[in-house]
Motif scaffolding. Sequence first.
Motif, short mmCIF file in Angstrom:
data_model
loop_
_atom_site.label_atom_id
_atom_site.label_comp_id
_atom_site.label_asym_id
_atom_site.label_seq_id
_atom_site.Cartn_x
_atom_site.Cartn_y
_atom_site.Cartn_z
N GLY A 458 3.34 9.78 52.94
CA GLY A 458 4.17 9.15 53.97
C GLY A 458 4.02 7.65 54.07
O GLY A 458 4.77 7.01 54.81
N GLN A 459 3.06 7.05 53.36
CA GLN A 459 2.89 5.60 53.42
C GLN A 459 3.88 4.92 52.48
O GLN A 459 3.93 5.21 51.29
CB GLN A 459 1.46 5.20 53.01
N LYS A 460 4.64 4.01 53.04
CA LYS A 460 5.59 3.25 52.23
C LYS A 460 4.84 2.21 51.41
O LYS A 460 3.97 1.51 51.94
CB LYS A 460 6.64 2.58 53.11
N HIS A 461 5.20 2.11 50.14
CA HIS A 461 4.51 1.16 49.29
C HIS A 461 5.43 0.66 48.18
O HIS A 461 6.38 1.33 47.77
CB HIS A 461 3.24 1.78 48.68
N ALA A 462 5.14 -0.55 47.74
CA ALA A 462 5.83 -1.19 46.63
C ALA A 462 4.81 -2.06 45.92
O ALA A 462 3.77 -2.40 46.48
CB ALA A 462 7.01 -2.02 47.12
N PHE A 463 5.10 -2.43 44.68
CA PHE A 463 4.16 -3.29 43.97
C PHE A 463 4.89 -4.17 42.97
O PHE A 463 6.02 -3.87 42.54
CB PHE A 463 3.06 -2.48 43.29
N THR A 464 4.23 -5.27 42.61
CA THR A 464 4.77 -6.21 41.64
C THR A 464 3.60 -6.92 40.95
O THR A 464 2.45 -6.84 41.42
CB THR A 464 5.69 -7.24 42.32
N SER A 465 3.89 -7.59 39.84
CA SER A 465 2.85 -8.33 39.10
C SER A 465 3.42 -9.64 38.60
O SER A 465 4.55 -9.69 38.11
CB SER A 465 2.34 -7.48 37.93
N ARG A 466 2.62 -10.69 38.69
CA ARG A 466 3.05 -12.00 38.17
C ARG A 466 2.96 -12.04 36.65
O ARG A 466 3.89 -12.47 35.97
CB ARG A 466 2.18 -13.12 38.76
#
Length: 505
Positions: A458-466
């Motif tokens: 149920g935890q909303k999450h997103a990710f990215t990398s430089r």
Amino acid sequence: MREVEDNKMSRLFNDLFIFEMANSHQGDVEHGKDIIHEMGKIARKYNINAAVKLQYRNLDNFIHPDYVNRTDVPHVPRFMSTRLTYDQFTELVDAIKEEGMIAISTPFDEGSVDWCMEQGIDIIKIASCSSLDWPLLEKAAATGKPLIISTGGKTLSDIDKLYNFFSHRKCDFAFLHCIAEYPAPADHLQLDFIDRMNKRYRDVTIGYSGHEDPDDNTVAMLAVAKGAKILERHVALPTEKYSINAYSMTPAQADKWVEAVIKARTICATKKENDKYVSQAEIDSLNSLMRGVYLKHDVKAGDTIGIDDVFFAMPCQEKQMNSGEFNDGIEVSRNYAANEALFETRHITSTKLARSVIHDAKGMLYEAGIVLGDDIEIELSHHYGMKNFRQTGAIIVSVINREYCKKILIVLPGQKHPMHMHKIKEETFQLLYGDLEIVLDGEEKELKAGDVQTVLRGQKHAFTSRNGAIFEEISTTHIRNDSYYDDPKISKLDPMDRKTILRKW
């Protein structure tokens, strides 16, 4: 893996030249100042990050009282004859700083560490002979000063112990590859070991402390090519009163040494950080040798052509399709005559796009030293279509999916994975390589290699990398259709419309 703060202390190691005062500058303060002044001239001439290194020994405690006046014990007569007081060392430290250079000292006992602190020494250097002297290392580590540790005579296992010792104490430290022979013969230098150290201790600055022939600057240039960021040499000033040993440099030799190192750094440097720079001149030179695509026979607008309809020859004209861009099934936009150059827009298929990102992902795995077996499933998760994959998506490698699940996720440089959550699956990430920013319930968190982050149901999450990232995901069983995205455009798509599944790559 140890975190290195990008602070002022860490930057002291950047492209650092260390001039070590040979033979304790003969125990002559004025002579020592003359050496410092000569090194200051070189530092200003080349505008380099330069340091002068002293050696501290509290001789009242360092040498056993029964041996103070012995002449048959190695080093004792030299140490006693070149003895300086605390105040005299203070004069030398002041002279180093007046010349605009960094002050470094090698303490050989705990009392000398106190001197380093009291006199404002910028960096503490641990000599090879002291690098397993744990009481001394404890004292040095507790200072909070940046540390440089020489590794002469130390095995890989010894260096591992040192890495763990200073990492656990959150010290800011660097290693110097060193061969503790004076002078050191060329066939003993083992510069390839710098490669090994850079790979094994990725978060530590690696340098080279040289004792080879002072006129042989090829060694320093090769050390730079191997990745040494710190270079150290003994320096001395020959006079009528004082001679110079076989492994120390005169000011003239030190000048040439610095010049050679700067040249090597220029030769080795890439224009773009962590990437290869390709100049327009290089592109133009290669383009002049490329083969262009030419028609074997007349074709009409709308015809579909293949490899049997064309031939490849130079020159390749501006905007003409070259041999590497051609693929079967091109529909021509106009009439062409035999032998005419083909000018058509290159069509990049989804297959070619997928192949290009897979090549990039495999390259990241090679660089990280991560080996995947053949019995895996590869998913290209392209939330807005394959053409936008480099902007939004991820490569997901499914290793096992039973009651427990293991995946390897690869995020390309600049790529984002959009906000979503899982209702059934709980997952934990561990970053193995690169940098990763995760947004969890609206809170941003930067992960470094080794960090672990759990994402609850149920935890909303997103990710990215430089710069690109590889991380491991351990979770409960993965269930298809258990990803719920904030963006309704993604949610409306059938999962197979936003995923490409590969069994081999």
